[in-house]
Design an enzyme around this catalytic site. Structure first.
Site, PDB file in Angstrom:
ATOM      1  N   HIS A 125       0.327   0.274   7.723  1.00 10.61           N
ATOM      2  CA  HIS A 125       0.464   1.091   6.516  1.00 10.61           C
ATOM      3  C   HIS A 125       0.039   0.326   5.276  1.00 10.61           C
ATOM      4  O   HIS A 125      -0.101  -0.892   5.291  1.00 10.61           O
ATOM      5  CB  HIS A 125       1.895   1.613   6.371  1.00 10.61           C
ATOM      6  CG  HIS A 125       2.919   0.543   6.190  1.00 10.61           C
ATOM      7  ND1 HIS A 125       3.164  -0.071   4.983  1.00 10.61           N
ATOM      8  CD2 HIS A 125       3.765  -0.032   7.076  1.00 10.61           C
ATOM      9  CE1 HIS A 125       4.122  -0.969   5.132  1.00 10.61           C
ATOM     10  NE2 HIS A 125       4.495  -0.973   6.399  1.00 10.61           N
ATOM     11  N   CYS A 152       6.121  -4.137  10.961  1.00  9.53           N
ATOM     12  CA  CYS A 152       4.956  -3.317  10.648  1.00  9.53           C
ATOM     13  C   CYS A 152       3.815  -4.192  10.148  1.00  9.53           C
ATOM     14  O   CYS A 152       4.010  -5.328   9.751  1.00  9.53           O
ATOM     15  CB  CYS A 152       5.296  -2.272   9.595  1.00  9.53           C
ATOM     16  SG  CYS A 152       6.284  -0.918  10.257  1.00  9.53           S
TER      17      CYS A 152
END
Length: 174
Positions: free
Chosen positions: A133, A149
């Protein structure tokens, strides 16, 4: 709403996100075409956490390389996955672990908000635990900063978003 990342941000970073109301401008794209000697097929995303780099293999011994932020010590992972969903301006609901670490974090942050930790886009990986992301805190890219992440400059995640599809294989190595 199902959380996008089970392990996303450390206490200090998330607290700083909430305290800050500024949207920091992303630097220009950090992507570059480089020689690539890995065995993965064209179209595969490869994340090398030790290098803090993401490679999109384009074939003929080349890849597009991006600088990324990766999991903090003890929060890193490795293995194979695939992209199962793509989202522009994704909303964020903190995973239980993050909410436990930072109880002041809102239960929901709308997409496009300056304090949304997912930035401009998110590529959700299989099993819903992690995502690739963007970020509204570009100074964090290039570090060991997340709960697992893969964090990119907003301009870079938008570039990757346009280049890959649902089903794209993702390989994460140390």
């Amino acid at each position: 709403m199902r959380p996008l990342c089970r392990r996303l941000y450390g206490a200090a970073l998330a607290a700083a996100l909430i305290a800050s109301s500024l949207v920091l401008a992303s630097p220009s794209r950090a992507e570059e075409v480089v020689a690539y000697a890995g065995k993965e097929r064209a179209g595969t995303v490869v994340v090398r956490t030790g290098e803090r780099r993401l490679y999109l293999v384009i074939g003929k011994g080349q890849a597009i390389r991006y600088t990324v932020g990766v999991g903090k010590p003890g929060k890193q992972w490795s293995g194979r996955s695939r992209i199962v969903r793509k989202m522009l301006k994704p909303a964020f609901a903190p995973p239980r672990e993050v909410k436990r670490d930072i109880p002041s974090l809102p239960d929901y942050i709308a997409g496009g908000r300056p304090n949304n930790p997912l930035g401009a886009a998110a590529l959700l990986l299989a099993h819903g635990q992690y995502a690739i992301h963007g970020t509204n805190r570009p100074g964090s890219v290039g570090g060991f900063v997340s709960y697992g992440c893969i964090r990119m400059y907003n301009s870079d995640v938008l570039s990757l978003y346009r280049r890959v599809g649902v089903g794209t294989p993702v390989v994460v190595t140390n």
